[in-house]
Design an enzyme around this catalytic site. Sequence first.
Site, PDB file in Angstrom:
ATOM      1  N   HIS A   6      -5.769   2.951   1.448  1.00 29.79           N
ATOM      2  CA  HIS A   6      -4.943   4.032   1.991  1.00 29.79           C
ATOM      3  C   HIS A   6      -5.533   4.664   3.258  1.00 29.79           C
ATOM      4  O   HIS A   6      -4.835   4.922   4.229  1.00 29.79           O
ATOM      5  CB  HIS A   6      -4.741   5.117   0.937  1.00 29.79           C
ATOM      6  CG  HIS A   6      -4.276   4.594  -0.387  1.00 29.79           C
ATOM      7  ND1 HIS A   6      -3.360   3.570  -0.496  1.00 29.79           N
ATOM      8  CD2 HIS A   6      -4.601   4.925  -1.660  1.00 29.79           C
ATOM      9  CE1 HIS A   6      -3.139   3.313  -1.774  1.00 29.79           C
ATOM     10  NE2 HIS A   6      -3.886   4.113  -2.503  1.00 29.79           N
ATOM     11  N   ASP A  57       0.906  -1.148   0.000  1.00 29.95           N
ATOM     12  CA  ASP A  57       0.000   0.000   0.000  1.00 29.95           C
ATOM     13  C   ASP A  57       0.944   1.196   0.000  1.00 29.95           C
ATOM     14  O   ASP A  57       1.623   1.447   0.999  1.00 29.95           O
ATOM     15  CB  ASP A  57      -0.878  -0.002   1.261  1.00 29.95           C
ATOM     16  CG  ASP A  57      -1.874   1.150   1.227  1.00 29.95           C
ATOM     17  OD1 ASP A  57      -1.454   2.290   0.982  1.00 29.95           O
ATOM     18  OD2 ASP A  57      -3.074   0.907   1.432  1.00 29.95           O
ATOM     19  N   HIS A  58       1.000   1.901  -1.127  1.00 26.49           N
ATOM     20  CA  HIS A  58       2.083   2.885  -1.245  1.00 26.49           C
ATOM     21  C   HIS A  58       1.975   4.015  -0.212  1.00 26.49           C
ATOM     22  O   HIS A  58       2.955   4.690   0.052  1.00 26.49           O
ATOM     23  CB  HIS A  58       2.214   3.406  -2.680  1.00 26.49           C
ATOM     24  CG  HIS A  58       1.195   4.436  -3.067  1.00 26.49           C
ATOM     25  ND1 HIS A  58      -0.054   4.112  -3.518  1.00 26.49           N
ATOM     26  CD2 HIS A  58       1.251   5.786  -3.082  1.00 26.49           C
ATOM     27  CE1 HIS A  58      -0.726   5.217  -3.796  1.00 26.49           C
ATOM     28  NE2 HIS A  58       0.044   6.250  -3.541  1.00 26.49           N
TER      29      HIS A  58
HETATM   30  C1  BG6 Z   1      -4.169   4.874  -5.907  1.00 36.37           C
HETATM   31  C2  BG6 Z   1      -5.614   4.960  -6.319  1.00 36.37           C
HETATM   32  O1  BG6 Z   1      -3.951   3.718  -5.137  1.00 36.37           O
HETATM   33  O2  BG6 Z   1      -3.843   6.024  -5.143  1.00 36.37           O
HETATM   34  C3  BG6 Z   1      -5.852   6.212  -7.136  1.00 36.37           C
HETATM   35  O3  BG6 Z   1      -5.959   3.813  -7.095  1.00 36.37           O
HETATM   36  C4  BG6 Z   1      -5.385   7.445  -6.380  1.00 36.37           C
HETATM   37  O4  BG6 Z   1      -7.228   6.340  -7.474  1.00 36.37           O
HETATM   38  C5  BG6 Z   1      -3.956   7.244  -5.854  1.00 36.37           C
HETATM   39  O5  BG6 Z   1      -5.433   8.553  -7.264  1.00 36.37           O
HETATM   40  C6  BG6 Z   1      -3.567   8.376  -4.906  1.00 36.37           C
HETATM   41  O6  BG6 Z   1      -2.208   8.257  -4.574  1.00 36.37           O
HETATM   42  P1  BG6 Z   1      -1.350   9.539  -4.160  1.00 36.37           P
HETATM   43  O7  BG6 Z   1      -0.019   8.986  -3.745  1.00 36.37           O
HETATM   44  O8  BG6 Z   1      -1.280  10.404  -5.391  1.00 36.37           O
HETATM   45  O9  BG6 Z   1      -2.084  10.218  -3.057  1.00 36.37           O
END
Ligand code: BG6
Length: 516
Positions: free
Chosen positions: A269, A206-207
């Site tokens: 997230h 989960d990044h």
């Molecule tokens: C992704 C989602 O996991 O995270 C996207 O699938 C979203 O819909 C993105 O835009 C948001 O990531 P960050 O790092 O730009 O907040």
Amino acid sequence: MTENASSIDVVNPFASRFMRTRRAGPFAIVIFGATGDLTARKLVPALFNLYLDGFLPEPFSIVGFARRDWTSESFRNAMSKALDEFSRQGSPDEATKSKFLSHLKYVRGEFDQPEGFERLAATVRKNAIDQQRPLNLLFYLATPPSAFETITRNLNSVNLVSRQADDDNWTRVIVEKPFGHSLESTWQLNGTLHAAFREEQVYRIDHYLGKETVQNILVFRLGNSIFEPLWNRRYIDSIQITVAESIGIGNRAGYFDTAGMLRDMVQSHMMQVFTLIAMEPPAAFDPVAIRDEKAKVLRAVRLPDAEQLGDHVVRAQYTSGLVGGEEAPAYLQEPDVPSESETESYVALRLAVDNWRWSGVPFYLRTGKRLPKRVTDVAIVFKTPPHYIFDQSGCSDLAPNVLRLRIQPHEGISLSLGAKVPGQAVEITPVRMEFDYDTSFGQSSPEAYERLILDAITGDATLFARADEVEQAWRLIDHIRRHWHTLPLEQYAAGSWGPNGAEALVAREDRQWVRL
Ligand code: BG6
């Protein structure tokens, strides 16, 4: 009332710095879905930046596996362009870049046919022998979940999976999100993975957990002694978590329209940020202790009463509007969105946590696309003083202390305090104490994928979701989705802060969303 900001300096940065420096041992990473967007935008640039920073000493290999008729040379050429475009640190010189690219190999194959896997097995084995290193293998499934089963089955059939996680000849697997689309599909996915790997070998990415400021939630809470005593129902009135995006869905309708914001953002997230804020302090900074606590607090989340779901959950979709001065189309006008789609691009939730720490403290979560700006923010709103002595001086309106954890952009932490305005009268105004990442550290943070890939290579699963955590998050999402059709699908104009229902959700309890 005005808000003034003052700042906090980093006090002697070397005195108590906690360093955990790790370097990878010899390994090979095999990327399934190597010709896809994620590999070019995130994975290979992350590996390159780890290489530039000295975290990937020789020997190592990066093997791409996909259907397309590419060769190792065309894979290297494509990745060379990707590095020019997406590498965080750019590409210092051609020689360094070429040296890094020489570690890349490509194996063509279909996920459901054994021939490609036999070629893959031959390639990685020969490679390990040539490089005189153990066969440490990290598989990266940058593919849709529907491919996991055939990939793991075929890896097994060519004996590329050993059930060892820690020693020489380890095998590990990184799995991309979305991890399931319901509790049942998640059980199935976990079953598929566990047929080949032990849980300790599975790294569900989960990044958000790779973002510096998300990790800092733990350090901030548990590396300081002044916050944890206040981190409970006695001092905290409510907590707000916002993940706002200004972008729409781009060309991702195929995926997004079947997922929606609840599954795309909340299940993953937002639940991760929520657990780090709400969990009990773990006894150790290790994957078992931390993930035990995360799973535990998720189990304590109360499932909202189905009859009153509308008091706890708001769903909405954007209509056209102006975002940052630019016209944005309505969700239904985005490319490839079905004209009747009822998919939500915005969700607001009120969660209750049934345990001693949080009893009676609402957690308000909101996330949406096409909001005025991109911002991820946690606001801890404290209770006002139990006995207030300034109203006789004509000062009745006291703003609560609010601790803000700004996760992105402009990462930092601020605390608002009431201060006396200079002068003869007693006038109280909120002022802010600020800690700002850029000003204090002045260096760019590694990308989330850099941190997470290095963790997987070094065998640290702390920042990856464990099977039970993911299942607990789906338990909540499934419950809400079972009664989804009972909620009205509200609308909000692109560029606004969301639907009226979201305002009502907090106003019902005499609260309001923090201004971002
Ligand atoms: C992704 C989602 O996991 O995270 C996207 O699938 C979203 O819909 C993105 O835009 C948001 O990531 P960050 O790092 O730009 O907040």
